[in-house]
Design an enzyme around this catalytic site. Sequence first.
Site, PDB file in Angstrom:
ATOM      1  N   ALA A  27       0.886  -1.099  -0.046  1.00  0.00           N
ATOM      2  CA  ALA A  27      -0.048  -0.202  -0.035  1.00  0.00           C
ATOM      3  C   ALA A  27       0.931   1.119   0.050  1.00  0.00           C
ATOM      4  O   ALA A  27       0.840   2.109  -0.878  1.00  0.00           O
ATOM      5  CB  ALA A  27      -0.848   0.162   1.138  1.00  0.00           C
ATOM      6  N   LYS A  46       9.218   1.241  10.160  1.00  0.00           N
ATOM      7  CA  LYS A  46       9.693   0.944  11.530  1.00  0.00           C
ATOM      8  C   LYS A  46      11.027  -0.013  11.586  1.00  0.00           C
ATOM      9  O   LYS A  46      11.771   0.223  12.408  1.00  0.00           O
ATOM     10  CB  LYS A  46       8.559   0.102  12.022  1.00  0.00           C
ATOM     11  N   ASN A  53       4.125  -7.653   5.526  1.00  0.00           N
ATOM     12  CA  ASN A  53       3.598  -8.808   5.474  1.00  0.00           C
ATOM     13  C   ASN A  53       3.397  -9.117   3.787  1.00  0.00           C
ATOM     14  O   ASN A  53       3.027 -10.129   3.406  1.00  0.00           O
ATOM     15  CB  ASN A  53       2.100  -8.781   5.989  1.00  0.00           C
ATOM     16  N   GLN A  58       1.703 -15.529  -0.267  1.00  0.00           N
ATOM     17  CA  GLN A  58       1.822 -16.620  -1.091  1.00  0.00           C
ATOM     18  C   GLN A  58       0.910 -16.799  -2.135  1.00  0.00           C
ATOM     19  O   GLN A  58       1.320 -16.658  -3.299  1.00  0.00           O
ATOM     20  CB  GLN A  58       1.949 -17.699  -0.482  1.00  0.00           C
ATOM     21  N   GLU A 125      -9.178 -20.804  -4.777  1.00  0.00           N
ATOM     22  CA  GLU A 125      -8.809 -20.676  -3.115  1.00  0.00           C
ATOM     23  C   GLU A 125     -10.162 -20.807  -2.467  1.00  0.00           C
ATOM     24  O   GLU A 125     -11.297 -20.508  -3.081  1.00  0.00           O
ATOM     25  CB  GLU A 125      -8.122 -19.395  -2.781  1.00  0.00           C
ATOM     26  N   HIS A 240      -6.263 -17.607   9.185  1.00  0.00           N
ATOM     27  CA  HIS A 240      -6.005 -18.416   8.270  1.00  0.00           C
ATOM     28  C   HIS A 240      -6.005 -20.039   8.738  1.00  0.00           C
ATOM     29  O   HIS A 240      -5.531 -20.304   9.578  1.00  0.00           O
ATOM     30  CB  HIS A 240      -4.563 -18.215   7.830  1.00  0.00           C
ATOM     31  N   ARG A 291     -12.910 -19.046   4.198  1.00  0.00           N
ATOM     32  CA  ARG A 291     -11.907 -19.133   5.168  1.00  0.00           C
ATOM     33  C   ARG A 291     -12.428 -19.252   6.497  1.00  0.00           C
ATOM     34  O   ARG A 291     -11.903 -19.821   7.338  1.00  0.00           O
ATOM     35  CB  ARG A 291     -10.773 -17.951   5.149  1.00  0.00           C
ATOM     36  N   HIS A 352      -4.494 -14.178  11.132  1.00  0.00           N
ATOM     37  CA  HIS A 352      -3.683 -13.576   9.724  1.00  0.00           C
ATOM     38  C   HIS A 352      -3.865 -12.367   9.133  1.00  0.00           C
ATOM     39  O   HIS A 352      -3.016 -11.703   8.858  1.00  0.00           O
ATOM     40  CB  HIS A 352      -4.208 -14.813   8.927  1.00  0.00           C
ATOM     41  N   GLU A 376      -4.058  -2.929   4.762  1.00  0.00           N
ATOM     42  CA  GLU A 376      -4.659  -3.648   5.818  1.00  0.00           C
ATOM     43  C   GLU A 376      -5.209  -2.750   7.000  1.00  0.00           C
ATOM     44  O   GLU A 376      -6.077  -3.119   7.733  1.00  0.00           O
ATOM     45  CB  GLU A 376      -3.704  -4.813   6.112  1.00  0.00           C
ATOM     46  N   ARG A 387     -12.704 -11.691   4.646  1.00  0.00           N
ATOM     47  CA  ARG A 387     -12.223 -11.442   3.390  1.00  0.00           C
ATOM     48  C   ARG A 387     -12.109 -12.549   2.782  1.00  0.00           C
ATOM     49  O   ARG A 387     -11.695 -13.687   3.006  1.00  0.00           O
ATOM     50  CB  ARG A 387     -10.687 -10.931   3.951  1.00  0.00           C
ATOM     51  N   LEU A 393      -4.165  -8.203  -1.558  1.00  0.00           N
ATOM     52  CA  LEU A 393      -3.255  -7.593  -2.533  1.00  0.00           C
ATOM     53  C   LEU A 393      -4.028  -6.536  -3.641  1.00  0.00           C
ATOM     54  O   LEU A 393      -3.678  -5.387  -3.514  1.00  0.00           O
ATOM     55  CB  LEU A 393      -2.201  -8.594  -3.289  1.00  0.00           C
TER      56      LEU A 393
HETATM   57  C1  SIN Z   1      -3.095 -17.841   0.759  1.00  0.00           C
HETATM   58  O1  SIN Z   1      -2.160 -17.843   0.357  1.00  0.00           O
HETATM   59  O2  SIN Z   1      -3.749 -18.620   1.381  1.00  0.00           O
HETATM   60  C2  SIN Z   1      -3.869 -16.775   0.466  1.00  0.00           C
HETATM   61  C3  SIN Z   1      -3.410 -15.392   1.374  1.00  0.00           C
HETATM   62  C4  SIN Z   1      -4.398 -14.528   1.653  1.00  0.00           C
HETATM   63  O3  SIN Z   1      -5.140 -14.070   1.037  1.00  0.00           O
HETATM   64  O4  SIN Z   1      -4.332 -14.247   3.024  1.00  0.00           O
END
Ligand code: SIN
Length: 513
Positions: A27, A46, A53, A58, A125, A240, A291, A352, A376, A387, A393
């Site tokens: 950002a 900082k 993050n 990933q 995902e 997560h 999630r 997460h 974030e 989310r 991203l």
């Molecule tokens: C992931 O790689 O599990 C997704 C990352 C995310 O959206 O937090």
Amino acid sequence: MRYIVNFDSEKVENKVYDVVIIGSGIAGLYVALHINGNYRIAILCKRNLTDNNTSLAQGGVACSLNKEDSPSIHFNDTLEAGSRKNNPSAVKIFVEEARSNVLKLIDLGIEFDMDEKGELLSTGEGGHSRRRIIYSGGDSTGMNIHRGLLHAVQSLDNVTFFENTPVIDILTSQGRCYGVLAMKENSCFIVYARAVVVATGGCGNIYRNTTNTESSTCDGVAMARRCGCDIEDMEFVQFHPTALYSNRIKEKYGRFFLISEAVRGEGAVLRNSDGETFMYKYHEMKDLAPRDVVSRAIYNEMKKENSQNVFLDITHKSRHYLKNRFPSIFGICLEAGIDISKDMIPVVPVAHYMIGGMKTNFFGSTNVDYLFACGECADAGVHGANRLASNSLPESLVFSRRTAECINEAIEKRITEKKKMSFNENNDNNVVDWESIKNKIKNIMNDKVGIERNYKDLIFARDELYNIYKLVIRKDIGNVRKIEVKNMVSVALLIVESAINRSKSCGCHYRVG
Ligand code: SIN
């Protein structure tokens, strides 16, 4: 307390810029890239430039680029995952503008993985009805995006980076922002600016178990709160579902290592400690359910079996495939003694992503004049109560660019004013053990404000945290660790108070009492 340190603007050094950006993740960098070249920008971070993050992300970037997909399908998936708590107008902007921003990354030379015909590869995902997550370097998407953006911003003449320079507080007077109070080598200085952008990321490190870097202590939200900025949706802390359960790796890296949802996107299934699949019992999308559903299902299975983890099974794929598709995950699991082509991966849900944060409009503006937020730590309403995976991203890209465009106009007629300011309160000089206080905050959050919440635990957490707050808030800051602890307890209290106030379950805020 309005400020966490005593200061007098007449007595400390100062610098003058047009725009101050706090944070050097996706950002902060993307804002800098879109601010007009005639404005002088200071980016304060900082720790070092890669400690964020973004670099750890990933899975990838969710964006409707395929013929079988469209912004409106992405819109529906985002709302469905978010328990329809999302702001539909924000989601519409997001899904429609994601594409042009992804193309901008490609223009900057950031490479996404492609097939032999030169078409972008994409995966699925949790919660996505289409395979729309593009990725880079297999599972190094965040690192490659960050590297590309950093390179682009470092080549701009109007940007100066200040590493190891924590911001202590945002300077305001009568609802208007004038700059920041920062710290270098344990002494304070002021950076005056026409606009300040908070892009400090999330709060994972206020939990004992998290995928986030150790510096994710949510300083931005804490200091924004102190200066009167509206904060919202803090009860929605996303866990997560699949972090690697390995003490060896946690100790080495100081965090839980993420096992991307993309592993399930490529066919992995969750199994309990008896080796049985279980997601079919919880949701029609099974292992690719949203999630919050998957995290709760795992939590439930762990409770039923009194186990510390469940397992992720991708052993049906070849070693060659896994090594190429998920090079980081493959390597770190090997370090933990797990060959993912033969062994199931022990996984556990951990903190997460922070869905709430500084309330903004669709241009990053907050209720404090000339104070902006994106990434974030900001909340424009896209994510709702949960989310959708890999939306963070692209959400950062869309709203950071809009923030920059807004600043370009907003500060045109404003001059940087060296406003005189001071703060002086009696300090409490009793010695405290900052490390043990930090761990206490993390334990309270993990044990009482986790995946499942109940009123009794939340009240206990609030009272304990308030005692900690009173203990630390009037102490001299001295170093970055102490600043972080003050911010951690402030943000923990915001989360707990929001969780108490929302008595009904919604998305990743799940009340069992
Ligand atoms: C992931 O790689 O599990 C997704 C990352 C995310 O959206 O937090």
